[in-house]
Write a protein that holds these residues in place. Structure first.
Motif, PDB file in Angstrom:
ATOM      1  N   SER A  17      35.476  70.322  59.196  1.00 42.32           N
ATOM      2  CA  SER A  17      36.469  71.117  59.930  1.00 42.32           C
ATOM      3  C   SER A  17      37.288  70.291  60.906  1.00 42.32           C
ATOM      4  CB  SER A  17      35.767  72.252  60.690  1.00 42.32           C
ATOM      5  OG  SER A  17      34.994  73.050  59.815  1.00 42.32           O
ATOM      6  N   ALA A  18      36.855  69.068  61.190  1.00 42.81           N
ATOM      7  CA  ALA A  18      37.531  68.234  62.186  1.00 42.81           C
ATOM      8  C   ALA A  18      38.792  67.595  61.618  1.00 42.81           C
ATOM      9  CB  ALA A  18      36.583  67.145  62.685  1.00 42.81           C
ATOM     10  N   GLN A  19      39.725  67.279  62.518  1.00 40.24           N
ATOM     11  CA  GLN A  19      40.952  66.586  62.145  1.00 40.24           C
ATOM     12  C   GLN A  19      40.679  65.118  61.835  1.00 40.24           C
ATOM     13  OE1 GLN A  19      44.024  67.761  61.710  1.00 40.24           O
ATOM     14  NE2 GLN A  19      44.905  65.759  61.267  1.00 40.24           N
ATOM     15  N   GLY A  20      39.704  64.542  62.551  1.00 36.90           N
ATOM     16  CA  GLY A  20      39.405  63.132  62.334  1.00 36.90           C
ATOM     17  C   GLY A  20      38.091  62.742  62.967  1.00 36.90           C
ATOM     18  N   VAL A  21      37.648  61.532  62.647  1.00 37.96           N
ATOM     19  CA  VAL A  21      36.420  60.962  63.191  1.00 37.96           C
ATOM     20  C   VAL A  21      36.758  59.712  63.983  1.00 37.96           C
ATOM     21  CG1 VAL A  21      34.360  59.639  62.547  1.00 37.96           C
ATOM     22  CG2 VAL A  21      34.738  61.871  61.552  1.00 37.96           C
ATOM     23  N   ILE A  22      36.167  59.613  65.162  1.00 31.16           N
ATOM     24  CA  ILE A  22      36.287  58.421  66.000  1.00 31.16           C
ATOM     25  C   ILE A  22      34.891  57.821  66.091  1.00 31.16           C
ATOM     26  CG2 ILE A  22      36.869  57.533  68.293  1.00 31.16           C
ATOM     27  CD1 ILE A  22      38.631  60.084  68.626  1.00 31.16           C
ATOM     28  N   ALA A  23      34.736  56.561  65.735  1.00 30.82           N
ATOM     29  CA  ALA A  23      33.417  55.932  65.731  1.00 30.82           C
ATOM     30  C   ALA A  23      33.433  54.653  66.551  1.00 30.82           C
ATOM     31  CB  ALA A  23      32.981  55.632  64.301  1.00 30.82           C
ATOM     32  N   VAL A  24      32.277  54.299  67.095  1.00 33.98           N
ATOM     33  CA  VAL A  24      32.212  53.095  67.924  1.00 33.98           C
ATOM     34  C   VAL A  24      32.091  51.825  67.080  1.00 33.98           C
ATOM     35  CG1 VAL A  24      31.297  54.274  69.952  1.00 33.98           C
ATOM     36  CG2 VAL A  24      29.712  53.342  68.268  1.00 33.98           C
ATOM     37  N   THR A  25      31.709  51.961  65.802  1.00 30.84           N
ATOM     38  CA  THR A  25      31.659  50.801  64.909  1.00 30.84           C
ATOM     39  C   THR A  25      32.164  51.202  63.526  1.00 30.84           C
ATOM     40  OG1 THR A  25      29.416  51.205  64.046  1.00 30.84           O
ATOM     41  CG2 THR A  25      29.601  49.897  66.080  1.00 30.84           C
ATOM     42  N   ASN A  26      32.521  50.216  62.732  1.00 25.66           N
ATOM     43  CA  ASN A  26      32.933  50.467  61.352  1.00 25.66           C
ATOM     44  C   ASN A  26      31.805  51.085  60.543  1.00 25.66           C
ATOM     45  OD1 ASN A  26      35.759  49.273  60.675  1.00 25.66           O
ATOM     46  ND2 ASN A  26      34.821  47.737  61.997  1.00 25.66           N
ATOM     47  N   GLU A  27      30.593  50.617  60.767  1.00 28.82           N
ATOM     48  CA  GLU A  27      29.438  51.131  60.023  1.00 28.82           C
ATOM     49  C   GLU A  27      29.276  52.635  60.249  1.00 28.82           C
ATOM     50  OE1 GLU A  27      24.713  50.032  59.472  1.00 28.82           O
ATOM     51  OE2 GLU A  27      25.599  49.892  61.473  1.00 28.82           O
ATOM     52  N   ILE A  28      29.416  53.070  61.496  1.00 26.03           N
ATOM     53  CA  ILE A  28      29.250  54.490  61.809  1.00 26.03           C
ATOM     54  C   ILE A  28      30.381  55.303  61.197  1.00 26.03           C
ATOM     55  CG2 ILE A  28      29.215  56.188  63.681  1.00 26.03           C
ATOM     56  CD1 ILE A  28      27.733  54.088  65.374  1.00 26.03           C
ATOM     57  N   PHE A  29      31.620  54.791  61.267  1.00 26.01           N
ATOM     58  CA  PHE A  29      32.736  55.519  60.633  1.00 26.01           C
ATOM     59  C   PHE A  29      32.479  55.703  59.148  1.00 26.01           C
ATOM     60  CE2 PHE A  29      36.601  55.835  58.212  1.00 26.01           C
ATOM     61  CZ  PHE A  29      37.298  56.830  58.885  1.00 26.01           C
ATOM     62  N   ASN A  30      32.082  54.641  58.471  1.00 31.38           N
ATOM     63  CA  ASN A  30      31.852  54.723  57.025  1.00 31.38           C
ATOM     64  C   ASN A  30      30.726  55.702  56.700  1.00 31.38           C
ATOM     65  OD1 ASN A  30      33.869  52.822  56.594  1.00 31.38           O
ATOM     66  ND2 ASN A  30      32.444  51.093  56.620  1.00 31.38           N
ATOM     67  N   TYR A  31      29.711  55.732  57.544  1.00 27.98           N
ATOM     68  CA  TYR A  31      28.579  56.650  57.361  1.00 27.98           C
ATOM     69  C   TYR A  31      29.047  58.100  57.484  1.00 27.98           C
ATOM     70  CZ  TYR A  31      24.279  59.143  58.761  1.00 27.98           C
ATOM     71  OH  TYR A  31      23.242  60.036  58.886  1.00 27.98           O
ATOM     72  N   GLU A  32      29.819  58.396  58.534  1.00 29.30           N
ATOM     73  CA  GLU A  32      30.284  59.766  58.743  1.00 29.30           C
ATOM     74  C   GLU A  32      31.276  60.176  57.648  1.00 29.30           C
ATOM     75  OE1 GLU A  32      28.651  61.340  60.802  1.00 29.30           O
ATOM     76  OE2 GLU A  32      27.904  59.805  62.171  1.00 29.30           O
ATOM     77  N   ASN A  33      32.130  59.261  57.258  1.00 26.82           N
ATOM     78  CA  ASN A  33      33.112  59.565  56.220  1.00 26.82           C
ATOM     79  C   ASN A  33      32.427  59.855  54.886  1.00 26.82           C
ATOM     80  OD1 ASN A  33      35.777  60.044  55.543  1.00 26.82           O
ATOM     81  ND2 ASN A  33      36.211  57.912  55.027  1.00 26.82           N
ATOM     82  N   LYS A  34      31.341  59.155  54.626  1.00 26.39           N
ATOM     83  CA  LYS A  34      30.588  59.379  53.389  1.00 26.39           C
ATOM     84  C   LYS A  34      30.006  60.787  53.358  1.00 26.39           C
ATOM     85  CE  LYS A  34      27.106  57.161  50.457  1.00 26.39           C
ATOM     86  NZ  LYS A  34      26.099  56.067  50.376  1.00 26.39           N
ATOM     87  N   ARG A  35      29.657  61.319  54.549  1.00 26.49           N
ATOM     88  CA  ARG A  35      29.104  62.675  54.621  1.00 26.49           C
ATOM     89  C   ARG A  35      30.153  63.714  54.201  1.00 26.49           C
ATOM     90  NH1 ARG A  35      26.375  63.452  60.442  1.00 26.49           N
ATOM     91  NH2 ARG A  35      25.629  65.377  59.459  1.00 26.49           N
ATOM     92  N   THR A  36      31.432  63.357  54.292  1.00 20.31           N
ATOM     93  CA  THR A  36      32.511  64.275  53.905  1.00 20.31           C
ATOM     94  C   THR A  36      33.149  63.869  52.582  1.00 20.31           C
ATOM     95  OG1 THR A  36      34.251  63.022  55.039  1.00 20.31           O
ATOM     96  CG2 THR A  36      33.040  64.638  56.358  1.00 20.31           C
ATOM     97  N   LYS A  37      32.466  62.998  51.835  1.00 19.76           N
ATOM     98  CA  LYS A  37      32.996  62.476  50.566  1.00 19.76           C
ATOM     99  C   LYS A  37      34.335  61.784  50.782  1.00 19.76           C
ATOM    100  CE  LYS A  37      30.509  65.857  47.779  1.00 19.76           C
ATOM    101  NZ  LYS A  37      30.573  66.969  46.783  1.00 19.76           N
ATOM    102  N   ASN A  38      34.369  60.968  51.865  1.00 21.42           N
ATOM    103  CA  ASN A  38      35.537  60.136  52.207  1.00 21.42           C
ATOM    104  C   ASN A  38      36.809  60.946  52.440  1.00 21.42           C
ATOM    105  OD1 ASN A  38      34.062  57.660  52.017  1.00 21.42           O
ATOM    106  ND2 ASN A  38      34.189  57.823  49.801  1.00 21.42           N
TER     107      ASN A  38
END
Length: 363
Positions: free
Chosen positions: A143-164
């Motif tokens: 439901s979010a507009q975007g993800v802000i992450a403190v590292t690239n690894e965390i961004f990729n992890y969260e994005n994977k949860r939404t099927k990129n």
């Protein structure tokens, strides 16, 4: 563009409180229309803070009412802002419902690999909590507009949860305030002096791995360990005269000690939390004070940056790096690190990124 950055927590931890306070001060210096609020259930009134909003409820055990009141307050505040930046609330169905309902763009800030961190303590309670996070965390992300992450690894992890779902990668590392930064350089002699600081040395700090390597070197050096250790690590450290245990020290005492050091050490066992990257405040404190860092994990620094070295907890390699950077003026290290860790620069970058993201989304 008016931005509200808000976080929901039971207590105001010092690290998060510092990060958000520095963020507000940076936004004020940049003349941004940017508010920061840390909404807490309990707070020590003896330490006033301009960003803390304490819950007006009375029951400490009322987990549901606390969250209901927070999202009710957040909905009221949203009328005055164009963008909401929310620190992700783990295993929180109320957050998922709020983001689905609100019309304003919401960006979720993630600081860890949530499900993996929950499961690091393997018991019935954490297994249930992980399932709640898997389900409601995904609804929040979807439901979010975007993800802000403190590292690239965390961004990729969260994005994977939404099927990129998220094509725009927004990285907002932890930063530090450079105001009134005074560099002290009191290095003397030819014996390398190293420092490893933590409030408490958890398993993911990997201090045990470092101490086990003591037997592999006869070189002369001094390792200063600041913070509380578990019994096994303390017993092992006391067996080697090259180790100095300081226990807990004040910030001024740490500052004085750092002025004598050649390099600072960071965590060597993030793999125990299922992670490969981090951006800890301690590393930023080292670098602001002109102290190069030897660490067991990646941070946000580019490969050409010379003052953050990734390596194994092996004293031979650590001492080799310490001798290389020994000749560099600490003021140079601090100044060359500023673009990566200065809170003001990081807030400015985030603001521009958010503005571009919203523009691209046609909002």
């Amino acid at each position: 563009m008016k931005v509200l950055h808000s976080a929901l927590m039971k207590y105001a931890s010092s690290g998060i409180l510092n990060q958000m306070t520095w963020e507000l001060k940076a936004a004020e210096k940049l003349n941004l229309d940017w508010e920061v609020v840390l909404y807490v259930q309990e707070y020590n009134a003896n330490k006033p803070s301009e960003i803390v909003k304490q819950w007006e409820g009375t029951s400490r055990l009322n987990w549901i009412k606390f969250r209901q009141d927070y999202y009710k307050w957040l909905l009221e505040q949203s009328r005055f802002f164009d963008v909401l930046v929310l620190r992700h609330s783990i295993s929180d169905p109320f957050q998922a419902a709020f983001i689905k309902k609100i019309k304003k763009p919401v960006y979720l800030v993630h600081h860890t690999l949530e499900v993996q961190e929950i499961l690091s303590d393997n018991n019935m309670k954490t297994n249930i909590k992980s399932k709640i996070e898997k389900y409601f965390g995904k609804i929040s992300l979807d439901s979010a507009q975007g993800v802000i992450a403190v590292t690239n690894e965390i961004f990729n992890y969260e994005n994977k949860r939404t099927k990129n779902k998220f094509k725009d990668k927004i990285i907002y590392p932890n930063g530090i305030n450079y105001d009134d930064n005074k560099i002290q350089d009191d290095r003397r002699g030819d014996i390398p002096e190293l420092i490893f600081v933590a409030s408490y040395f958890s398993t993911w700090h990997g201090l045990d791995l470092l101490l086990k390597d003591l037997k592999n070197t006869s070189e002369n050096f001094v390792l200063h360990i600041v913070g509380n250790l578990n019994c096994m690590d303390e017993q092992l450290a006391k067996q080697d005269e090259r180790i100095v245990l300081h226990g807990h020290l004040s910030q001024n005492e740490i500052q004085e000690l750092v002025s004598k050091m050649w390099i600072g050490l960071s965590s060597f066992a993030l793999f125990r939390k299922g992670m490969k990257e981090a951006c800890t405040l301690k590393v930023r404190e080292y670098l602001r004070n002109g102290l190069p860092v030897y660490s067991g994990h990646k941070d946000i620094f580019p490969e050409h940056y010379c003052y953050y070295k990734v390596g194994e907890p092996i004293f031979k390699d650590i001492l080799e790096y310490a001798r290389i950077v020994r000749v560099v003026d600490k003021r140079v290290v601090s100044e060359l690190s500023k673009e990566y860790i200065d809170k003001e620069q990081l807030v400015k970058n985030l603001y521009v990124h958010l503005k571009d993201s919203i523009y691209d989304a046609g909002m």
